[in-house]
Design a protein around this motif. Structure first.
Motif, PDB file in Angstrom:
ATOM      1  N   TRP A  20       0.821  -1.217   0.000  1.00 33.26           N
ATOM      2  CA  TRP A  20       0.000   0.000   0.000  1.00 33.26           C
ATOM      3  C   TRP A  20       0.851   1.262   0.000  1.00 33.26           C
ATOM      4  O   TRP A  20       0.340   2.361  -0.146  1.00 33.26           O
ATOM      5  CB  TRP A  20      -0.955   0.005   1.197  1.00 33.26           C
ATOM      6  CG  TRP A  20      -2.159  -0.815   0.918  1.00 33.26           C
ATOM      7  CD1 TRP A  20      -3.394  -0.348   0.535  1.00 33.26           C
ATOM      8  CD2 TRP A  20      -2.275  -2.236   0.919  1.00 33.26           C
ATOM      9  NE1 TRP A  20      -4.238  -1.401   0.311  1.00 33.26           N
ATOM     10  CE2 TRP A  20      -3.577  -2.578   0.547  1.00 33.26           C
ATOM     11  CE3 TRP A  20      -1.391  -3.272   1.209  1.00 33.26           C
ATOM     12  CZ2 TRP A  20      -4.034  -3.881   0.449  1.00 33.26           C
ATOM     13  CZ3 TRP A  20      -1.837  -4.581   1.117  1.00 33.26           C
ATOM     14  CH2 TRP A  20      -3.139  -4.879   0.740  1.00 33.26           C
ATOM     15  N   HIS A  21       2.137   1.088   0.183  1.00 34.68           N
ATOM     16  CA  HIS A  21       3.076   2.216   0.196  1.00 34.68           C
ATOM     17  C   HIS A  21       4.344   1.828  -0.568  1.00 34.68           C
ATOM     18  O   HIS A  21       5.419   1.741   0.012  1.00 34.68           O
ATOM     19  CB  HIS A  21       3.427   2.599   1.644  1.00 34.68           C
ATOM     20  CG  HIS A  21       2.237   3.006   2.434  1.00 34.68           C
ATOM     21  ND1 HIS A  21       1.722   4.279   2.394  1.00 34.68           N
ATOM     22  CD2 HIS A  21       1.429   2.302   3.264  1.00 34.68           C
ATOM     23  CE1 HIS A  21       0.660   4.343   3.183  1.00 34.68           C
ATOM     24  NE2 HIS A  21       0.456   3.173   3.710  1.00 34.68           N
ATOM     25  N   PRO A  22       4.228   1.596  -1.889  1.00 37.83           N
ATOM     26  CA  PRO A  22       5.402   1.179  -2.664  1.00 37.83           C
ATOM     27  C   PRO A  22       6.438   2.297  -2.736  1.00 37.83           C
ATOM     28  O   PRO A  22       6.094   3.484  -2.714  1.00 37.83           O
ATOM     29  CB  PRO A  22       4.827   0.858  -4.034  1.00 37.83           C
ATOM     30  CG  PRO A  22       3.573   1.649  -4.117  1.00 37.83           C
ATOM     31  CD  PRO A  22       3.038   1.732  -2.714  1.00 37.83           C
ATOM     32  N   ASP A  23       7.686   1.908  -2.796  1.00 40.73           N
ATOM     33  CA  ASP A  23       8.790   2.870  -2.866  1.00 40.73           C
ATOM     34  C   ASP A  23       9.051   3.302  -4.299  1.00 40.73           C
ATOM     35  O   ASP A  23       8.825   2.552  -5.237  1.00 40.73           O
ATOM     36  CB  ASP A  23      10.075   2.247  -2.312  1.00 40.73           C
ATOM     37  CG  ASP A  23      10.019   2.034  -0.811  1.00 40.73           C
ATOM     38  OD1 ASP A  23       9.334   2.828  -0.145  1.00 40.73           O
ATOM     39  OD2 ASP A  23      10.657   1.091  -0.322  1.00 40.73           O
ATOM     40  N   GLY A  24       9.544   4.494  -4.445  1.00 41.02           N
ATOM     41  CA  GLY A  24      10.005   4.972  -5.740  1.00 41.02           C
ATOM     42  C   GLY A  24       8.957   5.694  -6.546  1.00 41.02           C
ATOM     43  O   GLY A  24       7.773   5.401  -6.480  1.00 41.02           O
ATOM     44  N   LYS A  25       9.430   6.647  -7.300  1.00 46.75           N
ATOM     45  CA  LYS A  25       8.546   7.404  -8.179  1.00 46.75           C
ATOM     46  C   LYS A  25       7.996   6.476  -9.250  1.00 46.75           C
ATOM     47  O   LYS A  25       8.718   5.689  -9.838  1.00 46.75           O
ATOM     48  CB  LYS A  25       9.321   8.552  -8.808  1.00 46.75           C
ATOM     49  CG  LYS A  25       8.461   9.477  -9.610  1.00 46.75           C
ATOM     50  CD  LYS A  25       9.223  10.683 -10.074  1.00 46.75           C
ATOM     51  CE  LYS A  25       8.263  11.572 -10.834  1.00 46.75           C
ATOM     52  NZ  LYS A  25       8.692  12.931 -10.883  1.00 46.75           N
ATOM     53  N   GLY A  26       6.721   6.565  -9.478  1.00 39.42           N
ATOM     54  CA  GLY A  26       6.088   5.731 -10.484  1.00 39.42           C
ATOM     55  C   GLY A  26       5.774   4.326  -9.997  1.00 39.42           C
ATOM     56  O   GLY A  26       5.377   3.474 -10.784  1.00 39.42           O
ATOM     57  N   ALA A  27       5.936   4.076  -8.698  1.00 40.22           N
ATOM     58  CA  ALA A  27       5.633   2.756  -8.145  1.00 40.22           C
ATOM     59  C   ALA A  27       4.158   2.453  -8.347  1.00 40.22           C
ATOM     60  O   ALA A  27       3.319   3.353  -8.373  1.00 40.22           O
ATOM     61  CB  ALA A  27       5.999   2.703  -6.669  1.00 40.22           C
ATOM     62  N   LYS A  28       3.848   1.205  -8.491  1.00 43.78           N
ATOM     63  CA  LYS A  28       2.476   0.783  -8.784  1.00 43.78           C
ATOM     64  C   LYS A  28       1.823   0.122  -7.570  1.00 43.78           C
ATOM     65  O   LYS A  28       2.488  -0.456  -6.727  1.00 43.78           O
ATOM     66  CB  LYS A  28       2.464  -0.198  -9.956  1.00 43.78           C
ATOM     67  CG  LYS A  28       3.098   0.341 -11.215  1.00 43.78           C
ATOM     68  CD  LYS A  28       2.297   1.480 -11.792  1.00 43.78           C
ATOM     69  CE  LYS A  28       2.932   1.963 -13.084  1.00 43.78           C
ATOM     70  NZ  LYS A  28       2.480   3.220 -13.516  1.00 43.78           N
ATOM     71  N   GLY A  63       0.041   6.591  -0.112  1.00 42.88           N
ATOM     72  CA  GLY A  63      -0.478   5.236  -0.118  1.00 42.88           C
ATOM     73  C   GLY A  63      -1.808   5.066  -0.822  1.00 42.88           C
ATOM     74  O   GLY A  63      -2.416   6.009  -1.306  1.00 42.88           O
ATOM     75  N   LEU A  64      -2.215   3.824  -0.875  1.00 36.88           N
ATOM     76  CA  LEU A  64      -3.484   3.450  -1.482  1.00 36.88           C
ATOM     77  C   LEU A  64      -4.512   3.263  -0.374  1.00 36.88           C
ATOM     78  O   LEU A  64      -4.262   2.556   0.593  1.00 36.88           O
ATOM     79  CB  LEU A  64      -3.323   2.137  -2.268  1.00 36.88           C
ATOM     80  CG  LEU A  64      -4.513   1.756  -3.120  1.00 36.88           C
ATOM     81  CD1 LEU A  64      -4.491   2.560  -4.418  1.00 36.88           C
ATOM     82  CD2 LEU A  64      -4.484   0.274  -3.450  1.00 36.88           C
ATOM     83  N   TRP A  65      -5.636   3.913  -0.507  1.00 38.57           N
ATOM     84  CA  TRP A  65      -6.745   3.796   0.425  1.00 38.57           C
ATOM     85  C   TRP A  65      -8.011   3.593  -0.400  1.00 38.57           C
ATOM     86  O   TRP A  65      -8.241   4.318  -1.376  1.00 38.57           O
ATOM     87  CB  TRP A  65      -6.912   5.068   1.255  1.00 38.57           C
ATOM     88  CG  TRP A  65      -5.845   5.328   2.250  1.00 38.57           C
ATOM     89  CD1 TRP A  65      -4.607   5.868   2.014  1.00 38.57           C
ATOM     90  CD2 TRP A  65      -5.899   5.080   3.645  1.00 38.57           C
ATOM     91  NE1 TRP A  65      -3.911   5.969   3.172  1.00 38.57           N
ATOM     92  CE2 TRP A  65      -4.673   5.493   4.206  1.00 38.57           C
ATOM     93  CE3 TRP A  65      -6.868   4.551   4.481  1.00 38.57           C
ATOM     94  CZ2 TRP A  65      -4.397   5.397   5.558  1.00 38.57           C
ATOM     95  CZ3 TRP A  65      -6.584   4.457   5.849  1.00 38.57           C
ATOM     96  CH2 TRP A  65      -5.367   4.870   6.369  1.00 38.57           C
TER      97      TRP A  65
END
Length: 81
Positions: A20-28, A63-65
């Motif tokens: 839900w909190h991927p690292d890096g710019k453009g992370a998916k 993050g993704l919510w």
């Protein structure tokens, strides 16, 4: 039991939180979005994050919510206003 009872039923509570909190710019958010899309408490999650982030800019959203990334949540808030 969590502070918010609905969180006990959240599918993300049973998965790797890093999704839900991927690292890096453009992370998916692919894996997390798949889980969110099936989650029975997605409406409660959306309300929670709106209260938490409401009025903040993109740099304060992370993050993704409720199956939505920061940009999508900000756009939805602006549209609702």
């Amino acid at each position: 039991m969590s502070r918010f009872a609905w969180m006990d039923d959240a599918l993300c509570a049973q998965a790797d939180p890093d999704a839900w909190h991927p690292d890096g710019k453009g992370a998916k958010y692919g894996q997390a979005k798949t889980v969110c899309d099936r989650c029975p408490v997605q409406p409660q999650c959306r309300i929670h994050v709106q209260r938490f982030e409401g009025g903040h800019g993109i740099n304060e959203r992370h993050g993704l919510w409720a199956a939505q990334g920061p940009t999508t949540r900000l756009a939805a808030e602006k549209e609702a206003a």
